[in-house]
Design an enzyme around this catalytic site. Structure first.
Site, short mmCIF file in Angstrom:
data_model
loop_
_atom_site.label_atom_id
_atom_site.label_comp_id
_atom_site.label_asym_id
_atom_site.label_seq_id
_atom_site.Cartn_x
_atom_site.Cartn_y
_atom_site.Cartn_z
N GLN A 10 0.83 -1.20 0.00
CA GLN A 10 0.00 0.00 0.00
C GLN A 10 0.86 1.25 0.00
O GLN A 10 2.09 1.19 0.13
CB GLN A 10 -0.92 -0.01 1.23
CG GLN A 10 -0.18 -0.13 2.55
CD GLN A 10 -1.11 -0.38 3.73
OE1 GLN A 10 -1.20 0.46 4.63
NE2 GLN A 10 -1.79 -1.53 3.72
N HIS A 42 0.33 5.71 1.19
CA HIS A 42 -0.51 6.76 1.75
C HIS A 42 -0.16 8.10 1.12
O HIS A 42 1.00 8.34 0.77
CB HIS A 42 -0.32 6.86 3.27
CG HIS A 42 -0.50 5.57 3.99
ND1 HIS A 42 -1.66 4.83 3.93
CD2 HIS A 42 0.34 4.87 4.79
CE1 HIS A 42 -1.52 3.75 4.67
NE2 HIS A 42 -0.31 3.74 5.20
N GLU A 70 4.00 7.76 8.79
CA GLU A 70 3.93 6.88 9.95
C GLU A 70 5.31 6.34 10.29
O GLU A 70 6.26 6.47 9.51
CB GLU A 70 2.96 5.72 9.69
CG GLU A 70 3.34 4.84 8.51
CD GLU A 70 2.23 3.88 8.12
OE1 GLU A 70 2.55 2.68 7.90
OE2 GLU A 70 1.06 4.31 8.02
N HIS A 80 4.83 0.39 0.72
CA HIS A 80 5.30 -0.38 1.87
C HIS A 80 4.36 -1.55 2.16
O HIS A 80 3.23 -1.61 1.65
CB HIS A 80 5.41 0.51 3.11
CG HIS A 80 4.10 1.11 3.54
ND1 HIS A 80 3.59 2.26 2.98
CD2 HIS A 80 3.18 0.72 4.47
CE1 HIS A 80 2.43 2.57 3.55
NE2 HIS A 80 2.15 1.64 4.45
N ARG A 93 -4.35 0.64 -1.87
CA ARG A 93 -3.79 -0.71 -2.00
C ARG A 93 -3.29 -0.95 -3.42
O ARG A 93 -3.97 -0.63 -4.40
CB ARG A 93 -4.83 -1.76 -1.62
CG ARG A 93 -5.07 -1.91 -0.14
CD ARG A 93 -5.96 -3.12 0.16
NE ARG A 93 -7.30 -2.94 -0.36
CZ ARG A 93 -8.31 -2.39 0.33
NH1 ARG A 93 -8.10 -1.97 1.57
NH2 ARG A 93 -9.50 -2.28 -0.21
#
Length: 311
Positions: free
Chosen positions: A64, A66, A83, A141, A161
């Site tokens: 996926q 972000h 993150e 990642h 995804r």
């Protein structure tokens, strides 16, 4: 002044598991739990900028990506999603993936998503308990099986995804191509000692993640000027009047609280908004101030910050 034990929300995922010990005492779990989200004690309270969660990966998560802040703002979201992961436990063959093994054009990335060959192009590497992995927005990642991870992130649930290991969930071809950095990821900065008890794990524009290792029978004052998350990795520290155990989380804001290492010493993760480590986070209250954080500001930030990838 806010000092509160965090609430817990279980989130079922197809890659999750039912045994959450020793990181959670939740019992009678029905279905695979993939995530535990920590939140404010009062559900009506203002939502923090950061989200602390646990990930329980019995199977690989999807591959996926972000979005960054610019893409998110252009599409009606308040922010993107950078993150960082702290590995709490790992089976011997556990792996994570960050970035690709080579640079792809947009057309090559699209084809790799459509035919599934993206699964062989992500850069998998082994991980062990105690490691930290920073994942800037835009980084392709994945998290492999056999891992329990503590994650700090910008508060966003936007995930695109690229590959889902046969689970049949929707892929997000167009969005992923727009936001992904289709190539190798940046070098991971190593941990950096800030004081005898503070270790900097990640410093990003969105958040700072530290580990605090408190010796037994020592007493400290924690100063949380901004929103601050604590998560107990080991030991039984005492925060204010509350004795904590492994797996418990706390939220503080505009607060000062006593923090002790307990009988056996304790280790905690601490996260707060970035980009720089807080110089006045922790003081020794036994007659002396904790050693100053050397070089907080531009020097440390340039050495250890993870620059957010352009969406």
């Amino acid at each position: 002044m806010t000092i509160e034990a965090a609430s817990l929300t279980m989130v079922q995922r197809p890659w999750g598991q039912s045994d959450l010990e020793p990181w959670s005492g939740l019992r009678d779990v029905r279905g695979p739990v993939g995530e535990i989200w920590f939140g404010r004690a009062d559900p009506e309270a203002r939502q923090p900028r950061l989200l602390l969660k646990l990930l329980f990966a019995a199977k690989p998560l999807s591959i996926q990506v972000h979005p960054g802040d610019a893409y998110a703002l252009a599409h009606g979201e308040p922010n993107g999603k950078a993150e960082a992961w702290y590995v709490l436990s790992a089976q011997p063959d556990a792996k994570v993936a960050t970035g690709l093994t080579r640079v792809l054009t947009a057309d090559e990335l699209a084809l790799a998503i459509l035919d599934g060959s993206i699964a062989g192009l992500v850069n998998w590497r082994p991980v062990a308990a105690g490691q930290t992995i920073a994942v800037p927005a835009g980084t392709i990642h994945a998290i492999g099986a056999g891992l329990v991870i503590a994650e700090i992130q910008q508060r966003s649930d936007t995930t695109f995804r690229l590959f889902d290991f046969g689970r049949g969930r929707s892929l997000h071809l167009d969005e992923a191509i727009q936001v992904a950095t289709a190539g190798p990821s940046d070098h991971q900065a190593p941990p950096m000692k800030l004081t005898d008890v503070r270790t900097l794990l990640a410093a990003t524009p969105a958040f700072v993640l530290e580990r605090i290792d408190l010796p037994a029978h020592t007493h400290w004052e924690l100063s949380a000027d901004n929103e601050t998350w604590l998560f107990v990795i080991s030991g039984k520290p005492r925060l204010g009047q509350q004795e904590a155990e492994m797996g418990r989380a706390f939220f503080l804001e505009k607060a000062r609280a006593g923090l002790s290492g307990g009988r056996d010493g304790a280790s905690l993760l601490v996260a707060y908004p970035g980009p720089d480590p807080a110089s006045s986070l922790l003081y020794n209250v036994e007659g002396r101030k904790a050693a100053p954080v050397a070089g907080v500001g531009a020097a440390i930030a340039s050495a250890v910050s993870v620059k957010e990838a352009q969406a």
